[in-house]
Design a protein around this motif. Structure first.
Motif, PDB file in Angstrom:
ATOM      1  N   ALA A 209     -44.188 -13.361  34.620  1.00  0.00           N
ATOM      2  CA  ALA A 209     -42.637 -14.437  35.245  1.00  0.00           C
ATOM      3  C   ALA A 209     -42.708 -13.037  37.115  1.00  0.00           C
ATOM      4  CB  ALA A 209     -41.304 -13.877  34.446  1.00  0.00           C
TER       5      ALA A 209
ATOM      6  N   GLN B 192     -43.901 -15.438  39.847  1.00  0.00           N
ATOM      7  CA  GLN B 192     -42.427 -15.966  41.297  1.00  0.00           C
ATOM      8  C   GLN B 192     -42.912 -15.758  42.403  1.00  0.00           C
ATOM      9  OE1 GLN B 192     -39.217 -14.583  39.511  1.00  0.00           O
ATOM     10  NE2 GLN B 192     -38.884 -12.252  40.517  1.00  0.00           N
TER      11      GLN B 192
ATOM     12  N   ILE C  95     -35.946 -11.194  38.039  1.00  0.00           N
ATOM     13  CA  ILE C  95     -36.246 -12.795  37.762  1.00  0.00           C
ATOM     14  C   ILE C  95     -35.322 -13.767  37.189  1.00  0.00           C
ATOM     15  CG2 ILE C  95     -39.179 -11.702  37.268  1.00  0.00           C
ATOM     16  CD1 ILE C  95     -38.060 -12.813  33.803  1.00  0.00           C
TER      17      ILE C  95
ATOM     18  N   ARG D 274     -38.239 -18.763  30.990  1.00  0.00           N
ATOM     19  CA  ARG D 274     -38.536 -18.447  32.455  1.00  0.00           C
ATOM     20  C   ARG D 274     -39.391 -18.587  33.027  1.00  0.00           C
ATOM     21  NH1 ARG D 274     -37.519 -19.240  36.994  1.00  0.00           N
ATOM     22  NH2 ARG D 274     -37.371 -17.627  38.374  1.00  0.00           N
ATOM     23  N   VAL D 275     -40.410 -18.155  31.895  1.00  0.00           N
ATOM     24  CA  VAL D 275     -42.452 -18.523  32.494  1.00  0.00           C
ATOM     25  C   VAL D 275     -42.502 -19.529  32.612  1.00  0.00           C
ATOM     26  CG1 VAL D 275     -44.619 -17.844  31.660  1.00  0.00           C
ATOM     27  CG2 VAL D 275     -43.219 -16.239  31.592  1.00  0.00           C
TER      28      VAL D 275
ATOM     29  N   LEU E  90     -41.514 -21.327  35.434  1.00  0.00           N
ATOM     30  CA  LEU E  90     -42.982 -21.149  36.868  1.00  0.00           C
ATOM     31  C   LEU E  90     -43.938 -21.888  36.889  1.00  0.00           C
ATOM     32  CD1 LEU E  90     -41.124 -16.790  36.341  1.00  0.00           C
ATOM     33  CD2 LEU E  90     -41.241 -18.610  38.946  1.00  0.00           C
TER      34      LEU E  90
END
Length: 377
Positions: free
Chosen positions: A18, A22, A56, A111-112, A115
């Motif tokens: 992550a 980003q 992140i 979150r990954v 992205l």
């Protein structure tokens, strides 16, 4: 061809990915397991890690689901020995966050996927890694076939049973300890609320930590020849040592574990870097292992980014390696202190130790120092 291969899709590998994603870096995460790990041994997230994870944007989600532990209590012989506040350890996160690892990993995976939905490749078992000095090539088994990945860098976050570390020929300094523990999660009937409690008893320590959902984790130091038992046996031991009743029927997790340390002789081999448990396995007592891995990733990410942008990073990589290996050695020493504190003692030395601990904890400067050490400050 991608910029970075991250081998291992646990909490450390997901965070590493992550951080890079980003910043526009192309990343593939190769994870051997086809499904997320449902079990949670690690539960503690320390303030430096929450600062790093904020990079992140996931710290608010983690804090929203977890239990902030703002105070630790030391109890012995049925009386309060000491109280340790975490109020002064951080301006942003003055607590240790208790959250089961499975939920932490799920938030990181979400979150990954935000992205890059294609970044995480599950069911991929790495069989060979080759570094020709210009790029890293990884061969893997996936879906009954073979697949090849190439990247400018590889980051191995594949845990204590790392397959990459032996392929790189990295030596390991190993130490095994006699300590064994049994832990279990039960409904919380203690009245301690969000406080952690350490019961320093002559038969061995009992640790108690709050969990979300009105649960509490209990960790019992076993006798030298002990192998533990079922949830009812653990409940009996907790009651005998602490006087607190837990309901065996409410048990939702039970696990025993031994203790060892494994410190890699180096973290960097060519264009491949070991981080997390692949580089340093330490005692779970103190809850530092997962946090060490996150701080490895936070320190490594800017170096990788600089290299991808054309900078010469040999000195920066060596500085990273020295700093993180020193941090792992400090954590290993701290875990040894934690374990020694919880070992069984005859009645006389046990009483002396507890009186000494109570006296030391009453000194504000000492109390604050211990709180900072405990929270990896």
């Amino acid at each position: 061809m991608v910029d970075v291969l991250v081998i291992g899709g646990g909490p450390v590998g997901l965070f590493m990915a992550a951080l890079l994603l980003q910043q526009g870096v192309s990343v593939r995460i190769l994870e051997q397991r086809t499904d997320a790990e449902p079990h949670s041994r690690a539960i503690g997230i320390h303030p430096p890690s929450l600062d790093a994870l904020q990079g992140i944007g996931v710290s608010p989600d983690l804090v929203g689901e977890g239990v902030p532990i703002r105070r630790g209590l030391a109890v012995g012989g049925g009386r309060m020995l000491a109280e340790m506040s975490f109020a002064g350890v951080s301006d942003s996160f003055p607590f240790v966050l208790s959250l089961p690892q499975a939920r932490t990993a799920a938030i990181l995976e979400d979150r990954v996927r935000q992205l890059d939905p294609a970044a995480l490749h599950r069911g991929v078992r790495v069989t060979k890694l080759n570094d020709d000095g210009c790029q890293v090539t990884v061969d893997a088994a996936a879906g009954g076939g073979e697949v090849r990945y190439t990247a400018a860098f590889a980051v191995a976050a594949d845990g204590v049973r790392s397959t990459i570390r032996p392929q790189l020929g990295v030596p390991v300094r190993a130490k095994d300890y006699p300590d064994r523990y049994l832990m279990g999660d039960f409904a919380d009937t203690t009245g301690y609320g969000p406080d952690a409690a350490l019961f320093l008893e002559s038969e061995g320590i009992v640790e108690s930590f709050p969990l979300p959902g009105n649960l509490r984790r209990w960790v019992l130091r076993l006798a030298a020849s002990g192998t533990g038992g079922d949830a009812r046996w653990l409940g009996q031991q907790i009651r005998e040592r602490t006087g607190i009743d837990v309901d065996p029927a409410s048990n939702s997790m039970l696990s025993s574990f031994g203790v060892r340390s494994r410190l890699a002789g180096r973290m960097i081999t060519g264009r491949t870097v070991l981080i997390g448990d692949a580089a340093h396995e330490i005692s779970p007592i103190g809850g530092q292992g997962m946090n060490l891995g996150w701080l490895d990733a936070a320190a490594l990410a800017p170096v990788v980014l600089a290299s991808l942008h054309g900078a010469h990073v040999g000195t920066a990589l060596r500085t990273f390696e020295r700093g993180r290996m020193a941090a792992a050695a400090r954590a290993a020493r701290q875990s040894e202190i934690n374990m020694a504190l919880g070992r069984p003692l005859p009645a006389g030395p046990w009483s002396v130790r507890n009186r000494a601990l109570a006296a030391a904890a009453s000194v504000h400067a000492v109390n604050g120092f211990v709180a900072r050490r405990f929270t990896m400050r």
